[in-house]
Enzyme design. Structure first.
Site, PDB file in Angstrom:
ATOM      1  N   LYS A  61     -13.994   1.240  -4.277  1.00  0.00           N
ATOM      2  CA  LYS A  61     -15.028   1.598  -3.290  1.00  0.00           C
ATOM      3  C   LYS A  61     -16.161   2.379  -3.951  1.00  0.00           C
ATOM      4  O   LYS A  61     -17.342   2.137  -3.699  1.00  0.00           O
ATOM      5  CB  LYS A  61     -14.425   2.462  -2.174  1.00  0.00           C
ATOM      6  CG  LYS A  61     -13.558   1.747  -1.166  1.00  0.00           C
ATOM      7  CD  LYS A  61     -13.170   2.771  -0.106  1.00  0.00           C
ATOM      8  CE  LYS A  61     -12.158   2.240   0.870  1.00  0.00           C
ATOM      9  NZ  LYS A  61     -11.749   3.290   1.820  1.00  0.00           N
ATOM     10  N   GLU A 111       0.841  -1.198   0.000  1.00  0.00           N
ATOM     11  CA  GLU A 111       0.000   0.000   0.000  1.00  0.00           C
ATOM     12  C   GLU A 111       0.875   1.247   0.000  1.00  0.00           C
ATOM     13  O   GLU A 111       0.495   2.282  -0.544  1.00  0.00           O
ATOM     14  CB  GLU A 111      -0.939   0.000   1.215  1.00  0.00           C
ATOM     15  CG  GLU A 111      -2.097   0.986   1.083  1.00  0.00           C
ATOM     16  CD  GLU A 111      -3.149   0.807   2.162  1.00  0.00           C
ATOM     17  OE1 GLU A 111      -4.233   0.288   1.848  1.00  0.00           O
ATOM     18  OE2 GLU A 111      -2.884   1.178   3.326  1.00  0.00           O
ATOM     19  N   HIS A 134       7.439 -26.671   2.855  1.00  0.00           N
ATOM     20  CA  HIS A 134       6.708 -27.780   2.244  1.00  0.00           C
ATOM     21  C   HIS A 134       5.677 -27.281   1.237  1.00  0.00           C
ATOM     22  O   HIS A 134       4.772 -28.022   0.863  1.00  0.00           O
ATOM     23  CB  HIS A 134       6.048 -28.624   3.336  1.00  0.00           C
ATOM     24  CG  HIS A 134       7.042 -29.262   4.248  1.00  0.00           C
ATOM     25  ND1 HIS A 134       7.589 -30.508   4.015  1.00  0.00           N
ATOM     26  CD2 HIS A 134       7.631 -28.809   5.385  1.00  0.00           C
ATOM     27  CE1 HIS A 134       8.452 -30.799   4.977  1.00  0.00           C
ATOM     28  NE2 HIS A 134       8.498 -29.777   5.816  1.00  0.00           N
TER      29      HIS A 134
END
EC number: 5.3.1.9
Length: 553
Positions: free
Chosen positions: A516, A363, A394
Site C-alpha cells: 500500500k 491473512e 473436472h
C-alpha cells in the site's frame, strides 16, 4: 501469553516427530479401516446445533490418525496453552499484542447476552445498540418504508468495501441466497479497477439504489475512490446533495469523514477496534446480509456461530471439533510437509466459501515470527484454495488423485438441497460424488485392479491410483443461516488453534501494508512526468512501459 517461543521446543512436538517416524508416515488408511470396524465412530464428531436442532457431522476418520496420534496432538495443544489463549480471547484480553487490541468478534454474536467486557467495560450494550439499529434500518428498507429521493422503494443494494468489508458479505449473501428478498438486486464493489464499479452502476437506477460504504476508517483508498465515483454518478441524476442521505449509509467509525462525505451520522453503523476485518461480517459490515436475508435470519446466523463458540470454549480437546481440525492442519503442515489445504464445498451456494476462507486462514497465519519475536523453525499457514464440486473434479482433482503433492482436503455438503430438482435426483448425484471422492482418494486403485479391468500393460501405471490421500468430510442437514454461522466459526477457531500452536499472532496483518505504501508513491509518479526515482530496474522499466502504453509518457 504463552510461556514458550518455538513449538519445536515442546516435548509433545518431539514425541510427535518420533510418532510420525514410527507410525504416522506408515499409516495406510484402507488397512486402518479393515483392522478397526469402529474407526468411523472413534474419529467422527457431531456438532449439535441448538439453534435449529440440526446436526453437523465432522468425519475425521479418513485422516492420518490413530488414538495415540490424537492423544499426542491434544498434548501438544495443552503444552502450547491453546486453552489458556482461547480463554483469554473470550475474556476480552489483548491477545493481539502487536496492535494492543482485544480479539472479540465473538462478542458480536453474543445473542444470549452473556457478560462480555473489554478493559473492564461491558461491550454488550453497544453491540446490541448497533444490532438494533441494523434491525430497524433493514426492516424499513425491506418493507418500503425507507424510500429514495423520488419516493420509490429501494430495490438495489451496492456494498462498496474491500477485504473483510467485502469477502464476508459476498460469501454469506451468496450462500444464503434462498433466503434473499425477492426482487432485491445486490452488487459488491471492491476492486479499484474501474470495471467493477462501472458494471454495478450499469445495472442500477439512482432513484432506487442504496449504497453501503464499508470502511472502518473511511480512508481506505480503494473504498473511498469507488464511493466518490458512486456519489458522482448518483448526483448526475439526483443533482441535490441533500439526497445523498437517502441513498448512502456508512459502515464506519470515522464520523468526521462520514459526514464530510455527505452521509447523515444517523445513517452510520459503527463497530469497535477489537473487530478485525476478516471477522467483521458479524458486525455492522454484515448490514448487506441483514438487508438481503432479513434481520431474523441474520440473528439466526449469529446464533449458529455462538453455538460453535460455546462448543469450542467448553468441549474437552479430544472432543473439540475446531481444535481437532486445527491440530490436524499442524500435523500435516509440520510433520508431513503439506503446503496446501483444499476446501471443496459440494454446494453451489457455497461457491465463494473457499475465497472467504483464504483470507481467514492466510491473512491470519501467514506469519513467520513467533510471539517472542523469533523467526519460526517450522512451517506455518498452509495455502488454502478451493472451488465448488463437482466442478472441481473436472479441473484440479486430477492432481489430488495422481499428483506428487500431499493435499489434505475438506469436503462439505448438506443432505438437503434448497432446490430438490427432479425429486432430489441432482442432490443424490451430488452426494454420490461427495461420498465417492473421499473413498477414491483413500482406497486408490492397484495395478492388479487395473489389469483385471483389461487395461493393456503399457497403460497400467497411468491408470493406477496410489490412494491414501487424507480427507475430512463435513455433512450438514441443510445450509441454513445458523448452519452457515456455525461452519464459519468452526474455521475461525480451527485457524485460531493453528496459530496458538505455532505461537504466532493470528490477528494482525502487517504484510498488507508495505505494498500500500509503495503504491501511494508510484501513484504520484504516474501523475507526473518522468520515470520515477529510487526503484529497481524492473519496476522502473515496467513504470515506463505502462506510461507509454497508457499515453502518460
Amino acid at each position: 501469553m504463552p510461556a514458550f517461543s518455538q513449538a519445536t521446543d515442546l516435548s509433545a512436538w518431539k514425541e510427535l516427530q518420533e510418532h510420525h517416524t514410527a507410525v504416522g508416515r506408515n499409516i495406510v488408511l484402507k488397512e486402518a479401516f479393515e483392522k478397526d470396524p469402529q474407526r468411523f465412530e472413534k474419529f467422527s464428531r457431531t456438532f449439535k446445533n441448538t439453534v435449529d436442532n440440526s446436526d453437523i457431522l465432522f468425519d475425521f476418520s479418513k485422516n492420518f490418525l490413530t488414538e495415540e496420534t490424537l492423544s499426542l496432538l491434544v498434548k501438544l495443544a495443552k503444552e502450547a496453552n491453546v486453552e489458556e489463549l482461547r480463554d483469554a480471547m473470550f475474556k476480552g484480553e489483548h491477545i493481539n499484542f502487536t496492535e494492543d487490541r482485544a480479539v472479540y468478534h465473538a462478542a458480536l454474536r453474543n445473542v444470549s447476552n452473556e457478560p462480555m467486557q473489554v478493559d473492564g467495560k461491558s461491550v454488550v450494550e453497544d453491540v446490541n445498540s448497533v444490532l438494533e439499529h441494523m434491525k430497524e434500518f433493514s426492516e424499513q428498507v425491506r418493507s418500503g418504508e425507507w424510500k429514495g429521493y423520488t419516493d420509490k422503494k429501494i430495490d438495489t443494494i451496492i456494498n462498496i468495501g474491500i477485504g473483510g468489508s467485502d469477502l464476508g458479505p459476498v460469501m454469506v449473501t451468496e450462500a444464503l441466497k434462498p433466503y434473499g428478498a425477492p426482487g432485491m438486486k445486490l452488487h459488491f464493489v471492491s476492486n479499484i479497477d474501474g470495471t467493477h464499479i462501472a458494471e454495478a452502476l450499469k445495472d442500477s437506477n439512482p432513484e432506487t439504489t442504496l449504497f453501503l460504504i464499508a470502511s472502518k476508517t473511511f480512508t481506505t483508498a480503494e473504498t473511498t475512490t469507488n464511493a466518490n465515483s458512486a456519489k458522482k454518478w448518483f448526483l448526475e441524476t439526483a443533482k441535490d446533495e441533500s439526497h445523498i442521505a437517502k441513498h448512502f449509509v456508512a459502515l464506519s467509525t470515522n464520523e468526521a469523514e462520514v459526514t464530510k462525505f455527505g452521509i447523515d451520522k444517523k445513517n452510520m453503523f459503527g463497530f469497535e477496534s477489537w473487530v478485525g476485518g476478516r471477522y467483521s461480517v458479524w458486525s455492522a459490515i454484515g448490514l448487506s446480509v441483514a438487508l438481503y436475508i432479513g434481520y431474523d435470519n441474520f440473528h439466526q446466523f449469529l446464533a449458529g456461530a455462538q453455538a460453535m463458540d460455546k462448543h469450542f470454549r467448553e468441549a474437552p480437546l479430544e472432543q473439540n471439533i475446531p481444535a481437532i481440525g486445527g491440530l490436524l492442519s499442524v500435523w500435516y503442515s509440520d510433520f508431513f510437509g503439506a503446503q496446501t489445504h483444499l476446501v471443496a464445498p459440494f454446494d453451489q451456494y457455497l461457491h465463494r466459501f473457499p475465497a472467504y476462507l483464504q483470507q481467514l486462514s492466510m491473512e491470519s497465519n501467514g506469519k513467520a515470527i513467533t510471539r517472542s519475536g523469533e523467526y519460526v523453525k517450522y512451517t506455518t499457514g498452509p495455502i488454502l484454495f478451493g472451488e465448488p464440486a463437482t466442478n472441481a473434479q473436472h479441473s484440479f482433482f486430477q492432481l489430488l488423485h495422481q499428483g506428487t503433492k500431499l493435499i489434505p482436503s475438506d469436503f462439505i455438503m448438506a443432505a438437503e438441497s434448497h432446490n430438490p430438482v427432479e425429486g432430489g435426483k441432482h442432490q443424490r448425484m451430488l452426494a454420490s460424488n461427495f461420498l465417492a471422492q473421499s473413498e477414491a482418494l483413500m482406497v486408490g486403485k492397484t495395478p492388479e485392479q487395473v489389469k483385471t479391468e483389461g487395461a493393456p500393460d503399457n497403460l497400467v501405471p497411468h491408470k493406477t491410483f496410489l490412494g491414501n490421500r487424507p480427507t475430512t468430510s463435513i455433512l450438514a442437514q441443510k445450509i441454513t443461516p445458523s448452519t452457515l454461522g456455525a461452519l464459519i466459526a468452526y474455521y475461525e477457531h480451527l485457524t485460531f488453534t493453528e496459530g496458538a500452536v505455532w505461537n504466532i499472532n493470528s490477528f494482525d496483518q502487517w504484510g498488507v501494508e508495505l505494498g500500500k505504501v509503495l503504491a501511494k508513491k508510484i501513484q504520484q509518479e504516474l501523475e507526473t512526468s518522468g520515470a520515477g526515482a529510487g526503484h529497481d530496474a524492473s519496476t522502473s522499466g515496467l513504470l515506463a512501459a505502462f506510461k507509454q502504453k497508457a499515453n502518460l509518457a
